[in-house]
Design an enzyme around this catalytic site. Sequence first.
Site, PDB file in Angstrom:
ATOM      1  N   GLY A   1      30.190  55.066  19.981  1.00 46.12           N
ATOM      2  CA  GLY A   1      30.338  55.117  20.712  1.00 46.12           C
ATOM      3  C   GLY A   1      29.881  56.658  21.479  1.00 46.12           C
ATOM      4  O   GLY A   1      29.797  57.025  22.732  1.00 46.12           O
TER       5      GLY A   1
ATOM      6  N   HIS B   1      27.978  67.052  21.756  1.00 45.96           N
ATOM      7  CA  HIS B   1      29.396  67.513  23.422  1.00 45.96           C
ATOM      8  C   HIS B   1      31.218  67.611  22.185  1.00 45.96           C
ATOM      9  O   HIS B   1      31.465  66.388  21.529  1.00 45.96           O
ATOM     10  CB  HIS B   1      29.475  66.575  24.243  1.00 45.96           C
ATOM     11  CG  HIS B   1      28.686  65.128  23.863  1.00 45.96           C
ATOM     12  ND1 HIS B   1      27.890  64.692  23.433  1.00 45.96           N
ATOM     13  CD2 HIS B   1      29.982  64.354  24.263  1.00 45.96           C
ATOM     14  CE1 HIS B   1      27.571  63.391  23.575  1.00 45.96           C
ATOM     15  NE2 HIS B   1      29.500  63.195  23.738  1.00 45.96           N
TER      16      HIS B   1
ATOM     17  N   HIS C   1      34.709  66.074  23.978  1.00 50.02           N
ATOM     18  CA  HIS C   1      35.837  65.768  24.867  1.00 50.02           C
ATOM     19  C   HIS C   1      36.418  66.141  25.060  1.00 50.02           C
ATOM     20  O   HIS C   1      37.266  66.398  23.500  1.00 50.02           O
ATOM     21  CB  HIS C   1      35.346  63.966  24.672  1.00 50.02           C
ATOM     22  CG  HIS C   1      34.651  63.165  24.994  1.00 50.02           C
ATOM     23  ND1 HIS C   1      34.173  62.523  25.829  1.00 50.02           N
ATOM     24  CD2 HIS C   1      33.526  63.042  24.239  1.00 50.02           C
ATOM     25  CE1 HIS C   1      33.196  61.513  25.513  1.00 50.02           C
ATOM     26  NE2 HIS C   1      32.620  62.349  24.337  1.00 50.02           N
TER      27      HIS C   1
HETATM   28  P1  AMP Z   1      29.641  60.013  24.359  1.00 46.88           P
HETATM   29  O1  AMP Z   1      29.458  58.246  24.858  1.00 46.88           O
HETATM   30  O2  AMP Z   1      30.489  60.868  23.514  1.00 46.88           O
HETATM   31  O3  AMP Z   1      28.093  60.292  23.725  1.00 46.88           O
HETATM   32  O4  AMP Z   1      30.237  60.359  25.350  1.00 46.88           O
HETATM   33  C1  AMP Z   1      28.904  60.959  26.523  1.00 46.88           C
HETATM   34  C2  AMP Z   1      29.510  61.329  27.683  1.00 46.88           C
HETATM   35  O5  AMP Z   1      29.226  61.869  28.949  1.00 46.88           O
HETATM   36  C3  AMP Z   1      29.923  60.342  28.218  1.00 46.88           C
HETATM   37  O6  AMP Z   1      31.698  60.135  28.369  1.00 46.88           O
HETATM   38  C4  AMP Z   1      29.655  59.867  30.260  1.00 46.88           C
HETATM   39  O7  AMP Z   1      30.445  59.523  30.753  1.00 46.88           O
HETATM   40  C5  AMP Z   1      29.273  61.448  30.129  1.00 46.88           C
HETATM   41  N1  AMP Z   1      28.339  61.061  30.840  1.00 46.88           N
HETATM   42  C6  AMP Z   1      26.935  61.036  31.224  1.00 46.88           C
HETATM   43  N2  AMP Z   1      26.394  61.313  32.069  1.00 46.88           N
HETATM   44  C7  AMP Z   1      27.147  62.199  32.857  1.00 46.88           C
HETATM   45  C8  AMP Z   1      26.665  63.361  33.264  1.00 46.88           C
HETATM   46  N3  AMP Z   1      25.568  63.424  34.579  1.00 46.88           N
HETATM   47  N4  AMP Z   1      27.602  64.113  34.099  1.00 46.88           N
HETATM   48  C9  AMP Z   1      28.703  64.039  33.269  1.00 46.88           C
HETATM   49  N5  AMP Z   1      29.083  64.035  32.304  1.00 46.88           N
HETATM   50  C10 AMP Z   1      28.036  62.374  31.969  1.00 46.88           C
END
Ligand code: AMP
Length: 119
Positions: free
Chosen positions: A98, A105, A107
Amino acid sequence: MAGEPQADCLFCKIVAGTVPATVVRETETTVAFRDINPQAPTHVLVIPRLHYPDAASLAAAEPNVTADVLREAGEIAAQEQVDEHGYRIVFNTGAGAGQTVFHAHAHVIGGRGLQWPPG
Ligand code: AMP
Ligand code: ZN
């Protein structure tokens, strides 16, 4: 050079301030901001200012910054008052798990019941 900003990286742009984000905490080494598509009442992302594609490569190159990311995750949980009930720190690693943004990052997810095992 390792850790340098990448022109095509969304989270490097958030670090640089060229893409807006709802920042909740910042340190010399990290930025934390609300996920744009929250999966729980508290859903904050903690990122290192340095660019590494995932948590393991960050840890291999920058153990101190990795510790900063984890400490900030805990600080956010306390700030958001999800620490007493319990919360989750998730590092999706690889597209099959995912991961969609290839800048490491964490979460920080809380404020609702969290199933184990995760999906
Ligand atoms: P992942 O899928 O673990 O790579 O997490 C990426 C996360 O970034 C997802 O939960 C998205 O909803 C979030 N995301 C994508 N674009 C942005 C943005 N511009 N600002 C804040 N979160 C974002
Ligand atoms: Zn980046």
